[in-house]
Design an enzyme around this catalytic site. Structure first.
Site, short mmCIF file in Angstrom:
data_model
loop_
_atom_site.label_atom_id
_atom_site.label_comp_id
_atom_site.label_asym_id
_atom_site.label_seq_id
_atom_site.Cartn_x
_atom_site.Cartn_y
_atom_site.Cartn_z
N GLU A 195 94.47 28.62 -31.74
CA GLU A 195 95.42 28.51 -30.63
C GLU A 195 96.85 28.60 -31.14
OE1 GLU A 195 97.34 25.07 -28.17
OE2 GLU A 195 95.19 25.08 -27.76
N ARG A 221 94.99 29.14 -21.90
CA ARG A 221 95.91 29.25 -23.05
C ARG A 221 96.37 30.70 -23.27
NH1 ARG A 221 95.30 24.44 -22.46
NH2 ARG A 221 95.27 22.85 -24.10
N SER A 264 95.93 20.96 -30.75
CA SER A 264 94.69 21.71 -30.94
C SER A 264 94.96 22.94 -31.79
CB SER A 264 94.14 22.19 -29.59
OG SER A 264 93.78 21.11 -28.79
N1 EPU Z 1 84.61 16.29 -28.80
C1 EPU Z 1 83.81 15.87 -29.85
N2 EPU Z 1 84.43 15.61 -31.04
C2 EPU Z 1 85.76 15.73 -31.21
C3 EPU Z 1 86.56 16.17 -30.14
C4 EPU Z 1 85.95 16.46 -28.94
O1 EPU Z 1 82.61 15.73 -29.72
O2 EPU Z 1 86.22 15.47 -32.32
C5 EPU Z 1 83.99 16.50 -27.49
C6 EPU Z 1 84.41 15.37 -26.54
O3 EPU Z 1 83.56 14.28 -26.61
C7 EPU Z 1 84.33 16.04 -25.21
C8 EPU Z 1 84.70 17.48 -25.52
O4 EPU Z 1 84.50 17.68 -26.91
O5 EPU Z 1 83.01 16.01 -24.71
C9 EPU Z 1 86.13 17.81 -25.12
O6 EPU Z 1 87.04 16.97 -25.82
P1 EPU Z 1 88.44 16.51 -25.22
O7 EPU Z 1 88.30 15.99 -23.85
O8 EPU Z 1 89.13 15.65 -26.24
O9 EPU Z 1 89.25 17.84 -25.03
P2 EPU Z 1 89.33 19.14 -25.90
O10 EPU Z 1 88.58 20.23 -25.25
O11 EPU Z 1 88.97 18.79 -27.30
C10 EPU Z 1 91.42 20.08 -24.65
C11 EPU Z 1 92.75 20.67 -24.99
C12 EPU Z 1 93.76 19.59 -25.36
C13 EPU Z 1 93.89 18.67 -24.18
C14 EPU Z 1 92.51 18.07 -23.85
C15 EPU Z 1 92.51 17.22 -22.61
C16 EPU Z 1 92.27 22.88 -25.85
C17 EPU Z 1 92.24 23.76 -27.04
N3 EPU Z 1 92.61 21.61 -26.08
O12 EPU Z 1 90.91 19.47 -25.82
O13 EPU Z 1 95.02 20.24 -25.56
O14 EPU Z 1 94.80 17.61 -24.45
O15 EPU Z 1 91.57 19.15 -23.59
O16 EPU Z 1 92.64 18.04 -21.48
O17 EPU Z 1 92.01 23.34 -24.74
C18 EPU Z 1 96.47 21.19 -27.18
O18 EPU Z 1 96.32 22.27 -26.59
O19 EPU Z 1 97.20 21.09 -28.20
C19 EPU Z 1 95.74 20.02 -26.71
C20 EPU Z 1 95.78 18.86 -27.37
#
Ligand code: EPU
Length: 336
Positions: free
Chosen positions: A332, A163, A235
């Site tokens: 972000e 990012r 995010s």
């Molecule tokens: N998790 C939780 N609780 C939650 C959300 C997530 O426990 O409420 C845990 C999930 O179970 C998982 C981990 O956190 O083990 C990661 O969650 P997830 O796969 O949903 O991805 P993320 O890291 O929360 C990132 C990006 C998203 C992107 C997703 C999928 C960032 C800041 N965000 O989210 O990007 O869609 O991965 O690749 O890196 C964005 O930038 O606006 C965005 C939505």
């Protein structure tokens, strides 16, 4: 070129913040920018407002907002399986992804349904489901504000990180991205390692471009709120990058804590969504601002929230996560 005065921004930012800007200019490309900056009408305060999907207005904007409206996608070259595609800054990002999939070109499909415009995609190096836009960027075309010249910067020189890019750092306020040159491939190259993407794609009938796009859209729809229904900017926080030792100490205490590799050596990435969730914030709200009930990384405008209220809410979450885990989560979203 179209110029507006005292324009309401509520429908121009996905958070739905009801701010006003003194002046907005819709421009169609580099020739318009040359004319605008040659006129020298900007004083010191101007900013590009692209799709408005990663911005939080905390007050009215008293300068000039520049909004690109040129939408064009074309193939500019082919070499073996590789296909060069140029998209102008004002092209809707998901139109570009849909176009790539429809034309049998691999590389962008995992980035389906991300809101915003092509010109903003390199700035924060958008990423999802195991792919970042840097993986498919060959070069970025720029208008240099100081010199009025057009410059093309190779992707390798954009300092892309998680990012992050040179456009958020040394080139901030100095250039305007006018087009992005992508390198896509006719050769099948499914990237299905993230979460349940493999399983979802399999259930749709296998790893075709269309099925991967449908699977990604399905996962996003299930987790992320639709900004047309509930204001948000995806995010709100970045996943924190921490030293390996910090992560190991936390892992000893919280065995179920997810850890991801980081491009930074000696460091790993934690899941901010998980940290916020475990801090008890998921689904909670204060006044007109809340945390989404299905994805703790997303702050939502429950109706009529101001940008300042959102920042106050976010600050409480940052403080709680810091208190509970000793980890700081950065925002972000671009806060102005
Ligand atoms: N998790 C939780 N609780 C939650 C959300 C997530 O426990 O409420 C845990 C999930 O179970 C998982 C981990 O956190 O083990 C990661 O969650 P997830 O796969 O949903 O991805 P993320 O890291 O929360 C990132 C990006 C998203 C992107 C997703 C999928 C960032 C800041 N965000 O989210 O990007 O869609 O991965 O690749 O890196 C964005 O930038 O606006 C965005 C939505």
């Amino acid at each position: 070129m179209r110029e507006y005065k005292d324009i309401k921004l509520k429908d121009r930012n996905t958070f739905g913040i009801d701010a006003v800007c003194a002046e907005m200019i819709e421009y169609a490309g580099v020739e318009d920018l040359k004319e605008l900056f040659a006129r020298g009408v900007f004083g010191s305060r101007w900013m590009v407002l692209s799709g408005g999907s990663n911005i939080l207005f905390t007050e009215d904007f008293d300068g000039v907002l520049l909004h690109p409206v040129d939408s064009d996608i074309r193939i500019t070259g082919e070499c073996g399986d590789m296909v060069s595609v140029r998209a102008t800054a004002g092209t809707d990002w998901d139109r570009f992804v849909g176009w790539s999939v429809a034309n049998g070109l691999w590389g962008a499909e995992n980035l389906s349904a991300i809101p915003g415009l092509v010109g903003a995609s390199p700035v924060q190096n958008i990423g999802a489901y195991g792919v970042e836009v840097k993986d498919i960027i060959r070069s970025v075309e720029l208008f240099a504000v100081d010199t009025g010249k057009e410059v093309t910067v190779a992707g390798a020189h954009c300092d892309f990180g998680y990012r992050d890019s040179i456009f958020k750092r040394s080139l901030k306020g100095k250039v305007i991205i006018t087009a992005v040159n992508f390198e896509l491939s006719r050769r099948e190259n499914p990237v299905l390692g993230y979460g349940d993407l493999y399983e979802k794609t399999r259930m749709l009938g296998g790893a075709t471009l269309e099925n991967i796009r449908r699977a990604v859209v399905g996962i996003r729809d299930a987790k992320l709120p639709d900004p047309k229904v509930m204001g948000n900017a995806g995010s709100f926080f970045k996943n924190p990058v921490v030293p390996e030792e910090t992560a190991l100490e936390l892992k000893a205490k919280y065995a179920d804590m997810p850890i991801y590799p980081s491009q930074q050596s000696g460091c790993v990435k934690l899941a901010a969504g998980w940290l916020i969730d475990k801090s008890g914030w998921k689904g909670r709200s204060l006044g007109r601002v809340g945390i989404h009930e299905r994805q703790a990384l997303v702050i939502v405008n429950l109706g009529g929230a101001t940008g300042k209220e959102v920042v106050e809410f976010a600050t409480r979450i940052q403080a709680d996560v810091q208190y509970k885990f000793g980890v700081w989560i950065d925002t972000e979203v671009n806060i102005v």
